[in-house]
Design an enzyme around this catalytic site. Structure first.
Site, PDB file in Angstrom:
ATOM      1  N   ASN A   1      21.990  37.111  77.490  1.00 41.02           N
ATOM      2  CA  ASN A   1      23.439  37.320  77.342  1.00 41.02           C
ATOM      3  C   ASN A   1      23.885  36.352  76.261  1.00 41.02           C
ATOM      4  OD1 ASN A   1      26.209  37.494  77.551  1.00 41.02           O
ATOM      5  ND2 ASN A   1      26.280  37.334  79.770  1.00 41.02           N
TER       6      ASN A   1
ATOM      7  N   LYS B   1      22.680  32.794  77.536  1.00 38.57           N
ATOM      8  CA  LYS B   1      22.278  32.751  78.935  1.00 38.57           C
ATOM      9  C   LYS B   1      21.021  33.601  79.086  1.00 38.57           C
ATOM     10  CE  LYS B   1      26.980  32.268  80.774  1.00 38.57           C
ATOM     11  NZ  LYS B   1      28.016  32.880  81.642  1.00 38.57           N
TER      12      LYS B   1
ATOM     13  N   ARG C   1      22.911  42.076  77.312  1.00 32.61           N
ATOM     14  CA  ARG C   1      24.308  42.442  77.539  1.00 32.61           C
ATOM     15  C   ARG C   1      24.951  42.644  76.178  1.00 32.61           C
ATOM     16  NH1 ARG C   1      29.242  38.837  78.057  1.00 32.61           N
ATOM     17  NH2 ARG C   1      30.883  40.204  78.824  1.00 32.61           N
TER      18      ARG C   1
ATOM     19  N   HIS D   1      33.740  43.994  81.407  1.00 33.58           N
ATOM     20  CA  HIS D   1      33.146  43.442  82.633  1.00 33.58           C
ATOM     21  C   HIS D   1      32.485  44.534  83.472  1.00 33.58           C
ATOM     22  CE1 HIS D   1      36.217  39.955  82.253  1.00 33.58           C
ATOM     23  NE2 HIS D   1      35.042  39.558  81.794  1.00 33.58           N
TER      24      HIS D   1
ATOM     25  N   LEU E   1      37.407  37.375  88.218  1.00 33.08           N
ATOM     26  CA  LEU E   1      38.262  36.297  87.723  1.00 33.08           C
ATOM     27  C   LEU E   1      37.397  35.109  87.294  1.00 33.08           C
ATOM     28  CD1 LEU E   1      41.041  36.416  90.475  1.00 33.08           C
ATOM     29  CD2 LEU E   1      40.879  37.744  88.356  1.00 33.08           C
TER      30      LEU E   1
ATOM     31  N   ARG F   1      42.534  33.181  76.653  1.00 34.65           N
ATOM     32  CA  ARG F   1      43.071  34.431  76.130  1.00 34.65           C
ATOM     33  C   ARG F   1      44.394  34.770  76.798  1.00 34.65           C
ATOM     34  NH1 ARG F   1      37.795  38.036  76.953  1.00 34.65           N
ATOM     35  NH2 ARG F   1      36.776  36.118  77.654  1.00 34.65           N
TER      36      ARG F   1
ATOM     37  N   ASP G   1      40.220  25.126  82.561  1.00 30.18           N
ATOM     38  CA  ASP G   1      39.484  25.023  83.818  1.00 30.18           C
ATOM     39  C   ASP G   1      40.478  24.898  84.980  1.00 30.18           C
ATOM     40  OD1 ASP G   1      37.927  24.090  86.060  1.00 30.18           O
ATOM     41  OD2 ASP G   1      36.345  23.522  84.630  1.00 30.18           O
TER      42      ASP G   1
ATOM     43  N   ARG H   1      39.975  23.984  87.949  1.00 28.99           N
ATOM     44  CA  ARG H   1      39.785  22.738  88.697  1.00 28.99           C
ATOM     45  C   ARG H   1      40.578  21.595  88.076  1.00 28.99           C
ATOM     46  NH1 ARG H   1      33.380  23.373  88.380  1.00 28.99           N
ATOM     47  NH2 ARG H   1      34.118  23.905  86.280  1.00 28.99           N
TER      48      ARG H   1
ATOM     49  N   GLY I   1      33.582  33.269  88.617  1.00 29.20           N
ATOM     50  CA  GLY I   1      33.758  31.848  88.878  1.00 29.20           C
ATOM     51  C   GLY I   1      35.017  31.473  89.622  1.00 29.20           C
TER      52      GLY I   1
ATOM     53  N   GLU J   1      35.255  33.556  93.092  1.00 29.01           N
ATOM     54  CA  GLU J   1      34.328  33.125  94.139  1.00 29.01           C
ATOM     55  C   GLU J   1      34.628  31.730  94.671  1.00 29.01           C
ATOM     56  OE1 GLU J   1      30.290  33.542  92.694  1.00 29.01           O
ATOM     57  OE2 GLU J   1      30.832  35.410  91.671  1.00 29.01           O
TER      58      GLU J   1
ATOM     59  N   GLU K   1      25.497  39.878  86.745  1.00 29.15           N
ATOM     60  CA  GLU K   1      25.353  40.819  85.633  1.00 29.15           C
ATOM     61  C   GLU K   1      23.910  40.898  85.151  1.00 29.15           C
ATOM     62  OE1 GLU K   1      29.566  40.241  83.334  1.00 29.15           O
ATOM     63  OE2 GLU K   1      28.403  38.454  83.850  1.00 29.15           O
TER      64      GLU K   1
END
Length: 403
Positions: free
Chosen positions: A15, A22, A99, A187, A215, A247, A289, A291, A334, A337, A385
């Protein structure tokens, strides 16, 4: 290892992004594939970093280089293969799956890549200028590293190609639709994986009306009925729909005309703004992020998260309307979940759709977070994926053998 032992067939999945690759290596076992190792090379051309782990999550490689030492995808793939060599000993790579973000209006199935296919993929670069060139670079790198090994492209847009015309068209003269100016959705590999998983685990639910919220740094939602995509929040590009890490999501096109006419912004300026300095990062001025934003005391961070949740909630309602109702909402990727507080914020006010979540189950990241008595089920599921690509690669190989 015994040098005379037979080699085990394996599939490599790549990917490729603008500055990363990846990867995941799958062992072929009869008619399915099992993960043997995975990882990624980040910071290509800047601060290259390779990290790879085996199926037991033990670190196989953790290496860093200076930017010039890994300046492009070809070099990056070579470094990856050198770094994971101990983990692939005794394995023969029989195919490489890729991908590819955009398949255009016609490519709706995984395909074996040849010169003609590469030409087609190149012509689609204007439809995904920030993704397609890097996907193609990954194919070129793998072809150089593994000459003669089949390269198979799997498209993020393919899952959405069965949409009704009214779900894909814009309110423009028909000739624009014929020229490819239409809503594609993205996606798709993630949505296909979730759909297949539900079909195996809960076939009755999979046959119903499901909204999946993918998401992450890139975010979108998809309406799925009987395992098929009915509508998606992303459109002509991966900019549309809900806001994302950097974005913008949906924006009035008049805003762009205004910025061009009054701020004298050109295409490059707008690209930089809409793709790289909008969304959570642009609104908060802090980070993309979630978090970081949840920890921040800056009111702009809270505002960005509130807007994100509101837009996702709005799209859930819109997709439920497209389906004529909703039987389940599935969170994945990410943020989907892991971001418990944001999930709860998204689900607030969705009682009219029969959605009520259990606070304790949500905080525990349980697979099922709907409250007892909730008319609509709410699930949390990990997407994969790369596993979906590996399945497609096996399918293409089997079809080519039987042809």
């Amino acid at each position: 290892m015994d040098a005379n032992a037979p080699l085990t067939d394996a599939i490599l999945v790549l990917n490729a992004g603008s500055s990363s690759i990846k990867f995941e290596l799958f062992k072929v076992v009869e008619d399915h594939a099992e993960t043997r190792l995975d990882g990624q090379m980040e910071g290509i051309g800047a601060s290259p970093h390779l990290i790879a782990r085996d199926a037991r999550r033990q670190v196989l490689a953790d290496q860093r280089w200076s930017g010039p030492d890994v300046a492009d995808h070809v070099t990056a793939l070579a470094r990856i293969m050198d770094g994971i060599e101990p983990g692939i000993a005794g394995r023969r790579i029989i195919a490489v799956g890729h991908r590819v973000v955009h398949g255009g209006p016609d490519l709706a199935e995984p395909m074996l890549v040849n010169d003609a296919a590469m030409d087609t993929l190149g012509k689609l670069i204007p439809l995904a200028p920030l993704h397609q060139p890097h996907n193609i670079a990954g194919i070129i790198a793998a072809s150089n590293r593994f000459p003669g090994v089949p390269q198979i492209a799997c498209f993020d847009t393919a899952f959405h190609r069965a949409h009704a015309w009214e779900a894909d068209t814009f309110a423009l003269p028909p000739e624009y639709y014929e020229r490819g100016i239409r809503r594609y959705g993205f996606h798709g590999l993630s949505y296909e994986y979730i759909s297949d998983m539900l079909a195996r685990e809960e076939p009755a639910l999979a046959a119903g009306r499901v909204v999946v919220a993918h998401l992450g740094n890139g975010s979108s939602l998809c309406a799925i009925h009987k395992g098929r995509s009915v509508d998606s929040t992303m459109g002509f590009t991966a900019l549309d729909g809900v806001p994302m890490g950097t974005r913008c999501g949906q924006i009035d096109p008049g805003v762009l005309l205004h910025l061009m006419l009054t701020e004298k912004m050109d295409a490059a300026d707008l690209t930089g703004l809409l793709y790289g300095n909008a969304g959570l990062k642009g609104m908060s001025g802090i980070s993309q992020d979630v978090r970081d934003l949840e920890k921040s005391a800056d009111p702009r961070a809270a505002q960005a998260l509130t807007y994100y949740a509101w837009r996702v909630r709005r799209e859930i309602g819109a997709l439920a309307a497209a389906l004529g109702g909703i039987d389940a909402l599935v969170f994945t990727a990410g943020i989907g979940e892991n971001a418990r507080n944001l999930r709860a914020k998204i689900c607030e006010g969705l009682g009219h759709l029969g959605i009520t979540i259990d606070a304790e189950a949500n905080q525990a990241n349980a697979h099922e977070i709907a409250a007892p008595g909730s008319a609509t089920r709410v699930l949390v599921r990990a997407t994969d994926e790369e596993a979906m690509i590996a399945r497609h690669v096996l399918g293409v190989l089997h079809r080519s053998k039987s042809a």
